[in-house]
Write an enzyme that holds these catalytic residues in place. Sequence first.
Site, short mmCIF file in Angstrom:
data_model
loop_
_atom_site.label_atom_id
_atom_site.label_comp_id
_atom_site.label_asym_id
_atom_site.label_seq_id
_atom_site.Cartn_x
_atom_site.Cartn_y
_atom_site.Cartn_z
N ASP A 163 40.37 31.81 36.29
CA ASP A 163 39.92 32.50 35.08
C ASP A 163 38.40 32.54 35.16
OD1 ASP A 163 38.97 33.08 32.54
OD2 ASP A 163 40.52 31.94 31.50
N VAL A 164 37.83 33.72 35.25
CA VAL A 164 36.38 33.81 35.50
C VAL A 164 35.53 33.37 34.30
CG1 VAL A 164 36.56 35.63 37.25
CG2 VAL A 164 36.22 36.27 34.84
N ASN A 195 34.16 41.85 39.15
CA ASN A 195 34.88 43.03 38.67
C ASN A 195 35.75 42.76 37.44
OD1 ASN A 195 36.52 45.68 39.04
ND2 ASN A 195 38.05 44.04 39.25
N TYR A 248 33.65 45.80 23.89
CA TYR A 248 33.61 46.26 25.29
C TYR A 248 32.25 46.91 25.61
CZ TYR A 248 35.12 48.57 29.63
OH TYR A 248 35.23 48.98 30.94
N LYS A 273 29.32 45.73 28.35
CA LYS A 273 28.82 46.53 29.47
C LYS A 273 27.34 46.86 29.30
CE LYS A 273 32.76 46.58 31.64
NZ LYS A 273 32.95 45.82 32.89
P1 NAD Z 1 42.72 46.38 35.25
O1 NAD Z 1 43.24 45.91 33.94
O2 NAD Z 1 43.63 47.06 36.18
O3 NAD Z 1 42.05 45.17 36.04
C1 NAD Z 1 41.30 44.16 35.41
C2 NAD Z 1 41.37 42.92 36.26
O4 NAD Z 1 40.62 41.88 35.64
C3 NAD Z 1 42.82 42.40 36.39
O5 NAD Z 1 43.04 42.06 37.74
C4 NAD Z 1 42.83 41.17 35.50
O6 NAD Z 1 43.76 40.18 35.91
C5 NAD Z 1 41.41 40.69 35.68
N1 NAD Z 1 41.01 39.76 34.63
C6 NAD Z 1 41.08 39.91 33.29
N2 NAD Z 1 40.69 38.78 32.68
C7 NAD Z 1 40.35 37.90 33.66
C8 NAD Z 1 39.88 36.57 33.68
N3 NAD Z 1 39.64 35.90 32.55
N4 NAD Z 1 39.66 35.98 34.89
C9 NAD Z 1 39.89 36.63 36.05
N5 NAD Z 1 40.33 37.90 36.09
C10 NAD Z 1 40.57 38.51 34.91
O7 NAD Z 1 41.47 47.30 34.90
P2 NAD Z 1 40.42 48.04 35.85
O8 NAD Z 1 40.29 49.39 35.31
O9 NAD Z 1 40.74 47.86 37.26
O10 NAD Z 1 39.09 47.25 35.47
C11 NAD Z 1 38.29 46.58 36.43
C12 NAD Z 1 36.85 46.61 35.98
O11 NAD Z 1 36.40 47.97 35.97
C13 NAD Z 1 36.61 46.06 34.57
O12 NAD Z 1 35.40 45.32 34.54
C14 NAD Z 1 36.48 47.32 33.75
O13 NAD Z 1 35.71 47.12 32.60
C15 NAD Z 1 35.79 48.24 34.73
N6 NAD Z 1 35.91 49.67 34.43
C16 NAD Z 1 37.11 50.32 34.50
C17 NAD Z 1 37.15 51.68 34.21
C18 NAD Z 1 38.41 52.50 34.31
O14 NAD Z 1 38.39 53.68 33.97
N7 NAD Z 1 39.52 51.96 34.78
C19 NAD Z 1 36.00 52.35 33.84
C20 NAD Z 1 34.81 51.65 33.76
C21 NAD Z 1 34.77 50.31 34.06
#
Ligand code: NAD
Length: 266
Positions: free
Chosen positions: A65-66, A92, A164, A168
């Site tokens: 858990d980060v 990430n 959120y 960011k």
């Molecule tokens: P996702 O939900 O598929 O992946 C998120 C990941 O974070 C998962 O693997 C989850 O297990 C992990 N996570 C959550 N809480 C955690 C914790 N406490 N400890 C360790 N891991 C944890 O979503 P995604 O879209 O792949 O998001 C990844 C990153 O990209 C995030 O930071 C998100 O804000 C960013 N992001 C995504 C988008 C998009 O359009 N999908 C756009 C902008 C930014």
Amino acid sequence: MKKLLDNQVALITGASSGIGYGVAKALAEAGAAVVLNYHSHAEAAEQLAEEITRAGGAAIAVQADVSDPAQVNAMFDACRARFDTVDIVVANSGLQKDSAFADMTLQDWQTVLATNLTGQFLTSQAAVREFRRRGPRPVSKALGKLICMSSVHEVIPWAGHVNYAASKGGIQMFMKSLAQEVAPERIRVNSIAPGAIRTPINKDAWDTDAALEKLLRLIPYGRVGETDDIGKAAVWLASDESDYVVGTTLFVDGGMTLYPGFADNG
Ligand code: NAD
């Protein structure tokens, strides 16, 4: 054939899903050994580690858990135990807990900040300490590379998502301040700011025709992003091809930050 990230080790948080999964795959394809952090989905991370290993690469899956300092330290210990050190860290992990502002619970505010901002702080701190401990290696011009996963919401306000967007927005100045502090040691810190990428985090925004049509109005380039788009950007930012790129946010968003509402004269 020589690959861009040969002989380097990369650690990716939140690699069991979405963007983290795609980035981990891309870094491994570029030659890096990878540490795949997962929080809750062990099978996906372990399956990817197996797939990478079968293809001739090296990978391990590590639970953490980060938002918990002890678990972050244990994750870096596991990385050192298997691969001696790390050269590339992609912070990430992230999540959303959306609600109208007046209804947002303190718990939802704190959970999002704890993962999205404190999680990146803890991961980045452990990374910088490891880069310093290990010292220079001939595998890269930089002592280490850190990539923060930001979002277009580091600059685009987002009603109904103040936790959120605040996380960011925080990452923007976190990344730049840290980049300024450690650049003299040849540690390169940068962010990737994805637009709308097709992952579980935003499924509601693309999984019906009506939602997709509405989403596409926000994307001048006319398509939703794929995790591969972010993976390719991460490979470049992690490699010596971007050696002079320091403290920058690379927007990978199909033009979402170009104020598409003004395209027809506003
Ligand atoms: P996702 O939900 O598929 O992946 C998120 C990941 O974070 C998962 O693997 C989850 O297990 C992990 N996570 C959550 N809480 C955690 C914790 N406490 N400890 C360790 N891991 C944890 O979503 P995604 O879209 O792949 O998001 C990844 C990153 O990209 C995030 O930071 C998100 O804000 C960013 N992001 C995504 C988008 C998009 O359009 N999908 C756009 C902008 C930014």
